[in-house]
Write a protein that holds these residues in place. Structure first.
Motif, PDB file in Angstrom:
ATOM      1  N   UNK B  12       0.787  -1.236   0.000  1.00  0.00           N
ATOM      2  CA  UNK B  12       0.000   0.000   0.000  1.00  0.00           C
ATOM      3  C   UNK B  12       0.828   1.300   0.000  1.00  0.00           C
ATOM      4  N   UNK B  14       1.188   5.260   0.388  1.00  0.00           N
ATOM      5  CA  UNK B  14       0.493   6.313   1.133  1.00  0.00           C
ATOM      6  C   UNK B  14      -0.403   7.157   0.214  1.00  0.00           C
ATOM      7  N   UNK B 185      -7.476  -7.094  -3.061  1.00  0.00           N
ATOM      8  CA  UNK B 185      -6.749  -7.963  -2.128  1.00  0.00           C
ATOM      9  C   UNK B 185      -7.638  -9.036  -1.524  1.00  0.00           C
ATOM     10  N   UNK B 248      -7.354   5.579  -0.470  1.00  0.00           N
ATOM     11  CA  UNK B 248      -7.251   4.516   0.539  1.00  0.00           C
ATOM     12  C   UNK B 248      -8.009   3.265   0.133  1.00  0.00           C
ATOM     13  N   UNK B 249      -8.750   3.341  -0.959  1.00  0.00           N
ATOM     14  CA  UNK B 249      -9.596   2.209  -1.358  1.00  0.00           C
ATOM     15  C   UNK B 249      -9.459   1.915  -2.845  1.00  0.00           C
ATOM     16  N   UNK B 297     -16.008   5.192   4.333  1.00  0.00           N
ATOM     17  CA  UNK B 297     -15.873   4.510   3.049  1.00  0.00           C
ATOM     18  C   UNK B 297     -15.062   3.239   3.256  1.00  0.00           C
ATOM     19  N   UNK B 298     -15.709   2.102   3.074  1.00  0.00           N
ATOM     20  CA  UNK B 298     -15.024   0.816   3.219  1.00  0.00           C
ATOM     21  C   UNK B 298     -14.387   0.455   1.884  1.00  0.00           C
ATOM     22  N   UNK B 299     -13.503  -0.526   1.939  1.00  0.00           N
ATOM     23  CA  UNK B 299     -12.777  -0.928   0.730  1.00  0.00           C
ATOM     24  C   UNK B 299     -13.357  -2.202   0.149  1.00  0.00           C
ATOM     25  N   UNK B 300     -14.553  -2.606   0.622  1.00  0.00           N
ATOM     26  CA  UNK B 300     -15.071  -3.875   0.105  1.00  0.00           C
ATOM     27  C   UNK B 300     -16.555  -4.022   0.371  1.00  0.00           C
TER      28      UNK B 300
END
Lengths: 306, 738
Positions: B12, B14, B185, B248-249, B297-300
């Motif tokens: 990841x 930054x 991922x 971030x997502x 905000x989620x990544x999935x």
């Protein structure tokens, strides 16, 4: 991978121990001195130096006097636990192995949102820094993940991968407790079930009082100087031991004195007797010791020196 | 023609570094290709948390062949010269051509550089790019020596044309290039191969990765606003946060949750900061402007539609807000008991190691505020009180946790300490303006302390010679200077900045703790702020001192104006930039700056604005020509004759009607200009000046200045001087161009 949800704090510790054992880490015991974080254990600080491969995991009880809240805070204690993993060289799949450890303690990857958020680690007292992330699970920081770049002023080569889990916070989340003192330490079904608070609340109050108001600062200032002097004196000894005739560089005993100085500084800080300007100077003095110990350690066989 | 796809897949990256890195990748690769002769039609760069990608379309399949000719030594030159030429060209003697030249026969080297296939060039350029990538911070990992922002896992490098796609082989520190990458991922683990940009972008989307950061940001904003709208709420806009979250997502999923009822009473700013700084949440407000919900905000996606994730986030937020509430309540207790204990504590906080503690700084600001207050219509006692409260919140627990809320919390705390709203507002407003687009305070008390705060900062860093250089301005002194300028101009404040600067510079240089001496020092510096350092008022106080004067008195009397002049010229430079952005010509600014009292910025700008307007008129433009002609003839004559023609011209010596008319016009203009200047009515003064245009033009058309008669010539030169002096009393027109 369906993992049965742990029911107690200690089950989480045990799950982490057996997970990292299964990944080949030497499961060490905590260092037997007061430290502020798992990184201070010589198994991390010193073993990150030099070329010799290394792989270890351990629980480290840690003390941060300023975090004391007399046992009243649901999530802050002056004495707490860190879980520490250090592998040198960092394996290419360390992120995946790490994620496996979360599953091993009952975090279902299919339901949670795990994120690697930039957070570069730096320890001014150890003269150490690295790049990495804080790992978020559903917005909560559950670990620190760092690739060590420098320790004690020495470039790390190869690079160690270091993981630190804040165990109370992680356990509270996995076990579903908002107040850490209420979380079961052993099995809730045990004949004598104990909560985290049963074990530590009293100690927290006693230490908070001592840390903040009672600790003898005059004595502590003197102890700081004593530790500093002893550290230097140890490192000034000739490499060849006159008694055995062997080459023995005493980096580890010297480093103990460095850890002592660091903890004494933390106590003085909690007593509020160190001003802002002095603070930097004290940190610099501890760092100088850490560097001297690192300089000595890289000369030893443990670091791979001939 | 070929198309190129590159992806650098890593752990990841930054969020704050991604955009710049994608641009750097594009710049470095395309520059390298073009330099090697490979031109292209278009290029695009992309970034996600785990990858930088670059697509290049319409790339030449190979670089054009180049023939290079180099002229060497003469064929009869010494052996050594030839040997050197052979070495530098890498050829042997039989490969050289002998050609006739003007001076005889000369060796020529003809080097044919054949075209090279794109794959070869791309491989080299990409490897160099990876090895020398300009990450702001980079690291090593494992046993390798390569540096990247975080461990680099794979290099995708595919060149495709009508014939198909192929991997461009390269190996960087053991990472071999290929045509595969990974999707999300967690939602689509495992590698897959791609043949070009289209298949890459669409395959990623199938594997839950939106390649474009803009698309991710749009989706987040769209979903968040829709979700809020459906409940009659509104998401608080925050472009910086949106860009960060999009970094971030890879697969944004927007979730909205409640803020616990316990926390709804916290100040909105506290809620917003807690949510944004630590959790990267957006704030959601109701119609009344209260923050009531958050968006994360989620990544999935998950089987439970994010329920677990939302519950977790809510729990973390509650813990954070419980902390914030704890700080807020503790702080309120202090503020309502005795808010000044916070100011006292600031004696232990260093502002800058050469400029003392924050408490000392507050003392200086308070002293300066007392003197500034009357200038902007505030009460000196209130100004001092406000100065002493304005930074009290720096000792509060909330500001320790959320430094960005300085001032904002100060206002709440001052209100709770039952100080007047005007004094409380100073806590927040004295930091303003925070940037070129931030509001400027208008309340006299706030203007006073805001000015004092900035002048103290500027004079302090000038006193210790820590001025901004080039792009380095670590103490934001340019911003402070612009703040001073806007505070003065936008409030029409009239003050001699120079004197306040001198007084405050001395306050930095002189450290007095003795009570009586402090009083004396305040008195002296007060006079300096009012009348300047060399005024008789200062002398008068000093002369009254009985017995031995303290050492610092000498320091005051020998105060050198160099530093304050330098600071004033820094302010003038910032003012020029500020006015230029407002469309005021730089020569007009220079013409106004050259006039007296240029440290009175309001006066200066009034003059500049009037002059700019005047020059925009036909009369103005022509008058400048007339003025310059008069001024030039006069200067030439003065230089030639070695005298100054500054005696009043005699109207009796006027020969023609035009000359007489000019005398009359000058009388009238001067009568109009002088009182107008006195009243600082520059418009009227310039209109008065404009009346001279026609008479001056007529004069030059009909009258010969350099007449044969020395008496007439002298009188006319003196007349020119009168024109020049009249015009120069309004602005320094010699600085005006054209």
């Amino acid at each position: 991978m369906a993992v049965e949800k742990p029911k107690s704090f200690q089950e989480i510790l045990l799950a982490l121990q057996s997970y990292w054992a299964s990944k080949g880490c030497a499961i060490l015991q905590p260092y037997d001195m007061e430290v502020g974080a798992g990184t201070f254990h010589p198994a991390t600080t010193l073993r990150a130096l030099g070329a010799k491969p290394w792989s270890a995991a351990y629980i480290q009880p840690s003390r941060r006097p300023t975090d004391g809240r007399y046992g009243d805070s649901p999530n802050r204690w002056q004495h707490y636990y860190q879980y520490q993993v250090i592998i040198k060289p960092s394996p290419p799949d360390l992120q995946d192995i790490y994620l496996g450890s979360l599953e091993a303690i009952g975090i279902d990857m299919g339901l949670h949102d795990i994120r690697f958020v930039e957070d570069d680690w730096e320890s001014p007292t150890l003269g150490a820094w690295g790049l990495g992330w804080e790992v978020w699970c559903d917005g909560m920081e559950v670990s620190q993940f760092t690739y060590f770049q420098q320790v004690g002023g020495h470039d790390c080569h190869p690079v160690s991968g270091e993981l630190t889990y804040g165990l109370e916070r992680l356990a509270m989340y996995v076990l579903g407790y908002d107040d850490g003192n209420e979380m079961p330490f052993n099995s809730p079904d045990a004949p004598i079930p104990l909560t985290y608070g049963d074990i530590f609340r009293e100690a927290e109050a006693q230490y908070a009082r001592w840390n903040f108001d009672v600790a003898n600062t005059e004595m502590l200032f003197q102890h700081f100087i004593d530790a500093e002097n002893e550290c230097r004196a140890i490192l000034e000894q000739p490499e060849i031991d006159p008694k055995t005739g062997r080459r023995i560089v005493m980096a580890l005993p010297a480093y103990d004195q460095c850890i002592k100085a660091s903890h004494i500084f933390n106590l003085l800080d909690a007593r509020g007797v160190i001003s802002v300007t002095e603070r930097q100077a004290y940190i610099g003095r501890v760092r100088a010791l850490a560097k001297a110990c690192a300089d000595a350690f890289v000369m030893t066989e443990a670091a791979g020196a001939a | 023609m070929a198309d190129l796809l590159i992806e650098l897949f890593s752990e990841e990256i930054p969020a704050r570094m991604q955009r710049r890195a994608a641009e750097d990748l594009k710049r470095l690769v395309t520059d390298g290709l073009v330099e090697a002769g490979l031109t292209y039609a278009s290029a695009g760069a992309f970034h996600t948390p785990r990858r930088l990608a670059l697509t290049i379309e319409g790339l030449l399949a190979e670089s054009p062949a180049i023939r290079e000719e180099r002229k060497g030594p003469r064929t009869d030159a010494p052996e050594q010269a030839l040997a050197g030429f052979l070495r530098s060209t890498g050829l042997t003697k039989d490969q050289l051509e002998a050609r006739a030249d003007k001076k005889g026969e000369v060796w020529f080297a003809v080097i044919d550089k054949p075209g090279r296939p794109a794959a070869e060039i791309v491989g080299e350029v990409l490897e160099a790019t990876i090895r020398n990538f300009p990450w702001p911070k980079s690291m090593r990992w494992g046993t390798g020596t390569l540096r990247w922002v975080r461990p680099l896992h794979s290099i995708l490098c595919v060149l495709s044309d009508e014939g198909g796609a192929s991997v461009i082989p390269l190996d960087v520190d053991g990472i071999a290039s290929g045509d595969t990458t990974e999707g999300h991922r967690f939602m689509a683990p495992g590698r897959f191969s791609v043949s070009g940009f289209e298949s890459y972008e669409s395959s990623l989307k199938q594997r839950f990765v939106i390649l474009s950061a803009e698309e991710r940001a749009e989706k987040i904003w769209h979903d968040a606003t829709q979700m809020a709208f459906a409940q009659g709420l509104e998401v608080v806009e925050d472009k910086g946060l949106l860009a960060e979250v999009a970094g971030l997502v890879e697969w944004p999923v927007v979730l909205m949750g409640d803020i616990g009822a316990d926390f709804l009473d916290l100040p909105a700013e506290v809620l917003q900061s807690s949510m944004k700084e630590h959790q990267k949440f957006f704030s959601v407000r109701d119609k009344a402007g209260r923050i009531v919900k958050f968006v994360t905000v989620a990544n999935r996606e998950t089987l439970d539609d994010g329920a677990t994730i939302l519950a977790g986030n809510q729990k973390v937020l509650s813990a954070r807000l419980a902390d914030a509430k704890f700080f807020w309540e503790n702080d309120l207790r202090v503020a309502t008991t005795d808010i000044t204990q916070w100011t006292d504590k600031l004696a232990n906080v260093t502002f800058h190691n050469k400029l003392g503690s924050v408490a000392e700084r507050i003392d200086r600001i308070a002293a300066l505020s007392r003197k500034l207050a009357p200038v902007v219509g505030a009460d000196p006692d209130e100004a001092e009180t406000a100065s002493r409260i304005a930074k009290a919140d720096l000792s509060s627990e909330m500001i320790y946790e959320f430094p960005d809320l300085q001032g904002v919390m100060g206002e709440y705390y001052a209100q709770s300490a039952e100080l007047s709203d005007e004094i409380a507002a100073v806590a927040r407003e004295h930091y303003q303006p925070l940037g070129p687009s931030d509001d400027v305070p208008t309340a006299p008390l706030s203007i006073t302390v805001a000015l004092a705060d900035k002048i103290d900062t500027l004079t302090g860093f000038w006193a210790i010679d820590e001025k901004p250089t080039g792009s380095k301005d670590p103490f934001a002194l340019r911003r402070a200077a612009l703040g001073v300028i806007r505070l003065v101009l936008e409030n029409d404040a009239r003050l001699h900045l120079d004197r306040f600067i001198d007084a405050q510079l001395l306050r930095h240089e002189i450290d007095v703790s003795d009570g009586e001496e402090r009083k004396l020092l305040h008195a002296v510096l007060g006079e300096i702020a009012r009348h300047g350092p060399f005024s008789s008022a200062v002398r008068a106080i000093v002369d009254k001192i009985e017995g031995d004067a303290p050492d610092w008195v000498e320091k005051v009397l020998s105060h050198s104006p160099d530093v304050s002049d330098d600071l004033l010229s820094f302010l003038h430079d910032r003012l020029k930039v500020f006015l230029r952005d407002k469309g005021i010509r730089h020569d007009v600014i220079d013409a106004s700056l050259a006039m007296p009292n240029a440290d009175d910025l309001t006066l200066l700008v009034k003059r500049a604005a009037a002059l700019q307007d005047f020059l925009g008129t036909e009369d103005g433009e022509n008058l400048i020509q007339g003025f310059k002609r008069a001024h030039n003839i006069l200067k030439q004559a003065e230089e030639k004759d070695g005298v100054e023609y500054s005696f009043g011209p005699d109207p009796k010596l006027a020969e023609t009607d035009e000359e007489r008319a000019l005398f009359t016009a000058l009388d009238a203009a001067e009568a109009e200009i002088a009182p107008a200047m006195e009243a600082e009515d520059f418009g009227t003064a310039m209109r008065g000046m404009a009346t001279l245009r026609a008479p001056i033009d007529a004069f030059f058309e009909t009258v010969q200045v350099n007449a044969d008669s020395q008496i007439l010539r002298r009188n006319r030169l003196n007349l020119l001087h009168r024109i020049s002096a009249t015009c120069l009393s309004v602005a320094d027109l010699t600085k005006v161009e054209g």
